[in-house]
Design an enzyme around this catalytic site. Structure first.
Site, mmCIF file in Angstrom:
data_model
loop_
_atom_site.group_PDB
_atom_site.id
_atom_site.type_symbol
_atom_site.label_atom_id
_atom_site.label_comp_id
_atom_site.label_asym_id
_atom_site.label_seq_id
_atom_site.Cartn_x
_atom_site.Cartn_y
_atom_site.Cartn_z
ATOM 1 N N ALA B 60 2.588 2.483 -9.032
ATOM 2 C CA ALA B 60 4.027 2.729 -9.124
ATOM 3 C C ALA B 60 4.693 1.718 -10.057
ATOM 4 O O ALA B 60 5.498 2.096 -10.917
ATOM 5 C CB ALA B 60 4.656 2.668 -7.724
ATOM 6 N N ASN B 87 -3.411 -3.148 -4.594
ATOM 7 C CA ASN B 87 -4.425 -2.254 -4.031
ATOM 8 C C ASN B 87 -4.891 -1.229 -5.054
ATOM 9 O O ASN B 87 -5.993 -0.713 -4.971
ATOM 10 C CB ASN B 87 -3.858 -1.479 -2.834
ATOM 11 C CG ASN B 87 -3.886 -2.299 -1.561
ATOM 12 O OD1 ASN B 87 -4.719 -3.192 -1.417
ATOM 13 N ND2 ASN B 87 -2.991 -1.994 -0.646
ATOM 14 N N GLY B 92 -9.972 3.944 -5.243
ATOM 15 C CA GLY B 92 -11.025 4.816 -5.754
ATOM 16 C C GLY B 92 -10.695 5.562 -7.028
ATOM 17 O O GLY B 92 -11.536 6.270 -7.569
ATOM 18 N N GLY B 93 -9.472 5.418 -7.518
ATOM 19 C CA GLY B 93 -9.123 6.034 -8.796
ATOM 20 C C GLY B 93 -9.071 7.553 -8.764
ATOM 21 O O GLY B 93 -9.306 8.205 -9.788
ATOM 22 N N ARG B 339 -7.434 12.854 6.758
ATOM 23 C CA ARG B 339 -7.900 11.529 7.151
ATOM 24 C C ARG B 339 -7.614 11.207 8.608
ATOM 25 O O ARG B 339 -8.415 10.596 9.295
ATOM 26 C CB ARG B 339 -7.256 10.475 6.246
ATOM 27 C CG ARG B 339 -7.836 10.505 4.861
ATOM 28 C CD ARG B 339 -7.101 9.568 3.945
ATOM 29 N NE ARG B 339 -7.799 9.468 2.664
ATOM 30 C CZ ARG B 339 -7.319 8.821 1.621
ATOM 31 N NH1 ARG B 339 -6.139 8.219 1.699
ATOM 32 N NH2 ARG B 339 -8.011 8.754 0.498
ATOM 33 N N GLU B 478 3.978 3.315 -2.485
ATOM 34 C CA GLU B 478 3.727 3.073 -1.060
ATOM 35 C C GLU B 478 4.884 2.334 -0.384
ATOM 36 O O GLU B 478 5.048 2.411 0.838
ATOM 37 C CB GLU B 478 2.421 2.290 -0.880
ATOM 38 C CG GLU B 478 1.919 2.245 0.562
ATOM 39 C CD GLU B 478 0.630 1.437 0.737
ATOM 40 O OE1 GLU B 478 0.099 0.930 -0.272
ATOM 41 O OE2 GLU B 478 0.169 1.309 1.883
#
Lengths: 130, 519
Positions: B60, B87, B92-93, B339, B478
């Site tokens: 961001a 982070n 994991g991209g 998840r 986030e």
């Protein structure tokens, strides 16, 4: 006996606490001992910390003065082009951070060094000077 | 008159972090921090002034900074850590994109509406729908923008848990570093001031209540709180908060979710703490969904953090293998559920004393062919190899007969194209017929904070009482709350970070410049 012991350890603690800030008592890495000791036999704090009275964590430029730029250091620990997973990653040129990380986050002069990467990884760098 | 001057003088000293600040710091940390949350002074003398200050350098932050710069603003990025990327650069991209060229090439039909629907379902309907639409609508264009900035994607689309179809792109590095590093170098090239080890202490507001800058510690040495020099940085157009979540702030996350104690590891970097969020709340930001904290269901207890297993399970075990209870050898959940569903399922596996009984995820060489972390995982014994299913069962203490029977049942389900037991989507499912096998012990780790400050679709932070924008204050990624509801879908944090970051950067750069004094 117990009481005496704790009194003794308290005395020792105070003595230790008083001694630590004194320049001569600061532990140096063996390989830095000679270069960082002045003609008068005293440790030259200014070599890394500059002349400011309040000692702060040295900037990268202090390390670079002798060791070269972070790119130079990365070159020294470069992996062979055909290296597989048996060779650990180059700690000075990380996939995540490139050469951004300041030296002092891993290499600590007055206490045991630690590998920043190993907050997440399990890398083994047996040749890292502690 | 002279009194007033004196007052201003001492105020200025306070701002400069002079003697007064040091005394306050020693006297009472709490009171000091609370009162420092906002300093109102029209005549603040700033050490440096730019148009836009971005706090944080993850997806961001870097997207906001570059977008603002490309829209003509002068920009500074500050980050408290010794490295950029937070982070994001250790993630994991993977980025969920609705309607990517790769999907089209593979004949996968997708739309913004489908992506919104998937995220709403996973979010248990708690999502901020307007923000959600903004994110999904921006993914295809933002993905292109990243590509133009040098991001390289793997040449295939992946199917991540909770998505109804394959729509996930991933950097060739399998890391967010494949996004962050190109963006950081672009930022440096474009003259954005990149400052690490610079920690936000508090906001500076003018008499109208507009945020006009930040007070920072420059030369801050995480996590030593008193390090660095206090300085005032001015922002003529606004401050963009891209400060991430608080997954590694055990004390604060436990206030929200008492069971998320120190026994639960986290995939986050050590700097994922709550101070920036608290500073925003102190000037009136509205905290949304702070107790919605996501556990990553692909992690392993046999290593720290994100490690090698998370990647392996995401790309291999979950789409191309199965997960079994080590005591029964049987599956017990849909491996491609979202998840939350997966983490909740895994955490039901406990002995009668409540201790974890780690489930075993596994696939074979065919299923693991795209897993770049396989060799590293094997090296550190996080992933283990077995030639036969019997050997795999022995390795993990699974009843062998039951395991072999389970694999046979699974293969039947794949042939039928339907998972009658747990309703797993089968588009990319494969039969498990031949070794060698690769197994991992699994247990979730704290991964992502769905909660954060409430923003509008202009990325302005909204005030708790008025629900109107706090002038000069923007937030993205986030650090904001509500977009993902109760559970974020995989690969949607990159999507959110880049899209909302650019949104904030563009809108902030269009704001009116205010005059600030620079020393």
């Amino acid at each position: 006996m117990f009481k005496n012991l704790s009194a003794l350890s308290l005395t020792l603690f105070i003595a230790f606490a008083l001694v630590v800030p004194a320049a001569n008592a600061m532990k140096l890495k063996e390989y830095h001992q000679e270069i960082m000791t002045g003609d008068d036999g005293k440790v030259e704090c200014a070599a890394c910390h500059g002349d400011a009275k309040r000692k702060t964590i040295p900037e990268v430029s202090a390390c670079e003065a002798c060791h070269g730029t972070s790119d130079d250091v990365a070159e020294l620990t470069k992996r062979p082009a055909d290296a597989g997973h048996s060779v650990e990653p180059n700690p000075h040129d990380s996939l995540h951070y490139g050469t951004e990380l300041a030296c002092s986050y891993c290499h600590q002069e007055h206490k045991e060094s630690k590998v920043y990467c190993n907050q997440c990884h399990e890398f083994e760098y047996p040749d890292m000077k502690r | 008159m002279s009194d007033e001057k004196g007052l201003n003088q001492s105020r200025r000293q306070l701002l400069k972090g002079g003697a007064a600040m040091a005394v306050a710091g020693i006297g009472s940390v709490v009171a000091g921090a609370a009162s420092a949350a906002c300093v109102s002074d029209e005549k603040v003398m700033f050490d440096e002034v730019v148009d836009v200050i971005v706090v944080g350098s993850g997806f961001a932050g870097m997207s906001a900074a570059l977008q603002a710069r490309e829209s003509g603003a002068s920009v500074m990025v500050i980050d408290k850590m010794p490295v950029f990327g937070g982070n994001s650069t250790i993630n994991g991209g993977a980025m969920a994109v609705a309607g990517s060229p790769l999907q089209k090439r593979e004949g996968i039909e997708d739309s913004v509406d489908t992506m919104v629907a998937d995220m709403l379902e996973s979010g248990r309907g708690m999502n901020d729908v307007e923000m959600l639409k903004l994110v999904c609508n921006g993914t295809a264009e933002s993905c292109e923008w990243l590509t133009e900035h040098g991001v390289k994607w793997k040449p295939f689309v992946q199917h991540f848990g909770g998505h109804s179809i394959p729509r996930v792109l991933q950097t060739v590095e399998s890391s967010g570093a494949g996004i962050i590093r190109p963006l950081v170098s672009a930022a440096k090239k474009q003259g954005i001031h990149m400052r690490k080890q610079t920690k936000l202490e508090s906001f500076i507001k003018n008499d109208e209540g507009r945020v006009i800058g930040v007070q920072v510690r420059e030369g801050y040495y995480f996590p030593k709180e008193r390090t660095g020099k206090m300085r005032n940085l001015g922002a003529r157009k606004g401050v963009i908060m891209a400060t991430g979540g608080f997954g590694r702030d055990i004390e604060y996350r436990q206030m929200q979710q008492p069971e998320m104690n120190s026994e639960l590891d986290s995939t986050n970097h050590a700097g994922a703490t709550s101070e920036a969020l608290k500073q925003m709340m102190l000037i009136g930001a509205n905290p949304i969904h702070l107790d919605q904290i996501q556990l990553g269901p692909w992690a392993s207890p046999d290593e720290k953090g994100f490690g090698t297993a998370s990647q392996f399970n995401t790309i291999a075990t979950y789409p191309s293998g199965i997960v079994v209870d080590s005591r029964t050898g049987e599956r017990f959940f849909n491996e491609l559920a979202d998840r939350k569903a997966r983490a909740d399922a895994i955490m039901t596996r406990r002995d009668d004393k409540g201790h974890p009984v780690y489930p075993i995820g596994f696939t074979n060489a065919e299923g693991a062919k795209d897993a770049q972390t396989l060799d590293w995982g094997l090296k550190y014994k996080v992933i283990q190899k077995a030639e036969t299913l019997d050997e795999l069962a022995k390795l993990y203490g699974i009843p062998a007969k039951a395991l072999i029977a389970q694999v046979a049942r699974w293969n039947k389900a794949v042939a039928a194209g339907k998972d009658g037991e747990f309703g797993r989507p089968m588009q990319k499912a494969m039969k498990l017929e031949q070794g060698p096998w690769y197994g991992v012990r699994m247990w979730p780790k704290v991964h992502y904070c769905m909660g954060g400050v409430r923003v509008n679709t202009h990325s302005q932070v909204l005030h708790l009482v008025t629900d109107k924008p706090i002038e000069g204050l923007f937030a993205a990624g986030e650090a904001t709350g509500g977009i993902h509801g109760a559970s974020r879908l995989g690969a949607c944090a990159v999507a959110e970070g880049v899209v909302t970051g650019r949104n904030a950067g563009r809108i902030c750069s269009e704001a009116q410049r205010i005059r600030l004094l620079e020393s």
